[in-house]
Design an enzyme around this catalytic site. Structure first.
Site, PDB file in Angstrom:
ATOM      1  N   GLY A  28      58.097  23.410 -32.742  1.00  0.00           N
ATOM      2  CA  GLY A  28      59.223  22.584 -33.150  1.00  0.00           C
ATOM      3  C   GLY A  28      58.821  21.194 -33.597  1.00  0.00           C
ATOM      4  N   SER A  29      57.868  21.095 -34.521  1.00  0.00           N
ATOM      5  CA  SER A  29      57.418  19.772 -34.952  1.00  0.00           C
ATOM      6  C   SER A  29      58.525  19.023 -35.685  1.00  0.00           C
ATOM      7  CB  SER A  29      56.162  19.876 -35.825  1.00  0.00           C
ATOM      8  OG  SER A  29      56.441  20.503 -37.057  1.00  0.00           O
ATOM      9  N   ASN A  30      59.356  19.741 -36.425  1.00  0.00           N
ATOM     10  CA  ASN A  30      60.492  19.078 -37.075  1.00  0.00           C
ATOM     11  C   ASN A  30      61.531  18.643 -36.049  1.00  0.00           C
ATOM     12  OD1 ASN A  30      60.278  18.846 -40.039  1.00  0.00           O
ATOM     13  ND2 ASN A  30      59.923  21.044 -39.948  1.00  0.00           N
ATOM     14  N   ARG A  82      72.551  41.077 -33.670  1.00  0.00           N
ATOM     15  CA  ARG A  82      72.543  39.667 -34.086  1.00  0.00           C
ATOM     16  C   ARG A  82      73.793  38.929 -33.637  1.00  0.00           C
ATOM     17  NH1 ARG A  82      71.799  38.066 -39.986  1.00  0.00           N
ATOM     18  NH2 ARG A  82      72.710  40.063 -40.514  1.00  0.00           N
ATOM     19  N   MET A 111      62.933  31.480 -35.604  1.00  0.00           N
ATOM     20  CA  MET A 111      62.480  32.698 -36.274  1.00  0.00           C
ATOM     21  C   MET A 111      63.432  33.879 -36.073  1.00  0.00           C
ATOM     22  SD  MET A 111      59.988  31.421 -37.773  1.00  0.00           S
ATOM     23  CE  MET A 111      59.295  32.872 -38.559  1.00  0.00           C
ATOM     24  N   ARG A 112      64.694  33.618 -36.342  1.00  0.00           N
ATOM     25  CA  ARG A 112      65.706  34.666 -36.368  1.00  0.00           C
ATOM     26  C   ARG A 112      66.636  34.408 -37.541  1.00  0.00           C
ATOM     27  NH1 ARG A 112      66.917  38.148 -32.203  1.00  0.00           N
ATOM     28  NH2 ARG A 112      69.096  38.250 -32.917  1.00  0.00           N
ATOM     29  N   HIS A 130      63.048  24.080 -45.603  1.00  0.00           N
ATOM     30  CA  HIS A 130      62.224  25.143 -46.196  1.00  0.00           C
ATOM     31  C   HIS A 130      61.045  24.513 -46.935  1.00  0.00           C
ATOM     32  CE1 HIS A 130      61.324  29.079 -47.842  1.00  0.00           C
ATOM     33  NE2 HIS A 130      61.239  28.543 -49.043  1.00  0.00           N
ATOM     34  N   GLU A 195      58.169  17.052 -44.617  1.00  0.00           N
ATOM     35  CA  GLU A 195      59.262  17.645 -43.844  1.00  0.00           C
ATOM     36  C   GLU A 195      59.695  16.714 -42.722  1.00  0.00           C
ATOM     37  OE1 GLU A 195      58.739  21.681 -42.489  1.00  0.00           O
ATOM     38  OE2 GLU A 195      57.426  22.139 -44.176  1.00  0.00           O
TER      39      GLU A 195
END
Length: 222
Positions: A28-30, A82, A111-112, A130, A195
């Site tokens: 989770g760097s962002n 989902r 990642m879902r 993105h 980013e």
């Protein structure tokens, strides 16, 4: 200690302060970049909760060190469910004040693929970043796609999430030149630096109500 300027800002916006929820799967760097920017009192938003679908996500400990509540909602067993999984996420978001009326959800390496149910619930309140200049190279391996196609420039895009693949309205983009000797790894590293700058900027614009949608176009207000 809060500066007088910041204190006045927060006092004026107390009633309309948005609540932020961040979804992660890894480091989770962002997420870290957003939370640190908030901590520096540069974004008038409350970081309410960080949720991970992976128990080994390093971002959980990073968020905790930054004083933000964290929660693990393991996605194991939800492979073809989902909506059921997303309802659990939504329940926890709402418990922590991240509602469809007073909340913002940021995807930071989550990642879902979130369901249309989730997207409809938080319409125009879900952001993603993105590593490409959308609409070019949506989906996975965007940096590799750029290199293989001989792109001279790549970059990153913060956009609203809709039901398509990286197809939501574009908020901010930042350009990175593709070098002749670039690999996927070297290009990704330079894009990631950008980013970390534009994602907090997009959150700030949202929090300050500086974003207006006109069809698919995002207008940034002065």
């Amino acid at each position: 200690m809060l500066t007088n300027k910041y204190f006045i800002l927060m006092t004026c916006q107390k009633q309309s302060l948005q609540n932020l929820g961040i979804l992660i799967s890894g480091r989770g760097s962002n997420m870290e970049s957003i939370l640190k920017t908030i901590k520096k009192q540069k974004i008038p938003i409350k970081p309410s909760i960080v949720i991970s679908n992976k128990a080994n996500a390093k971002g959980l400990k990073i968020a905790q060190k930054l004083g933000v509540k964290t929660l693990l909602i393991d996605s194991k067993g939800y492979k073809n469910k989902r909506v059921e999984y997303d309802k659990r996420i939504i329940h926890e978001l709402e418990k922590n004040g991240v509602t469809s009326k007073n909340g913002l959800v940021c995807l930071a390496g989550f990642m879902r693929v979130i369901s249309p149910y989730f997207i409809k619930k938080y319409k125009n309140r879900i952001l993603n970043i993105h590593p490409a200049l959308l609409p070019s190279y949506p989906g996975l391996n965007a940096q590799e796609q750029a290199i293989q196609n001989g792109a001279k420039f790549s970059g990153c895009t913060v956009h609203f999430v809709d039901e398509g693949v990286d197809s939501g309205p574009i908020i901010i983009q930042s350009v990175v030149k593709v070098r002749n000797n670039d690999t996927e790894q070297t290009l990704s590293k330079r894009i990631l630096v950008k980013e970390h700058k534009i994602y907090p900027e997009a959150v700030n614009l949202f929090a300050r109500k500086k974003i207006r949608l006109s069809g698919r176009r995002v207008m940034i207000l002065d």
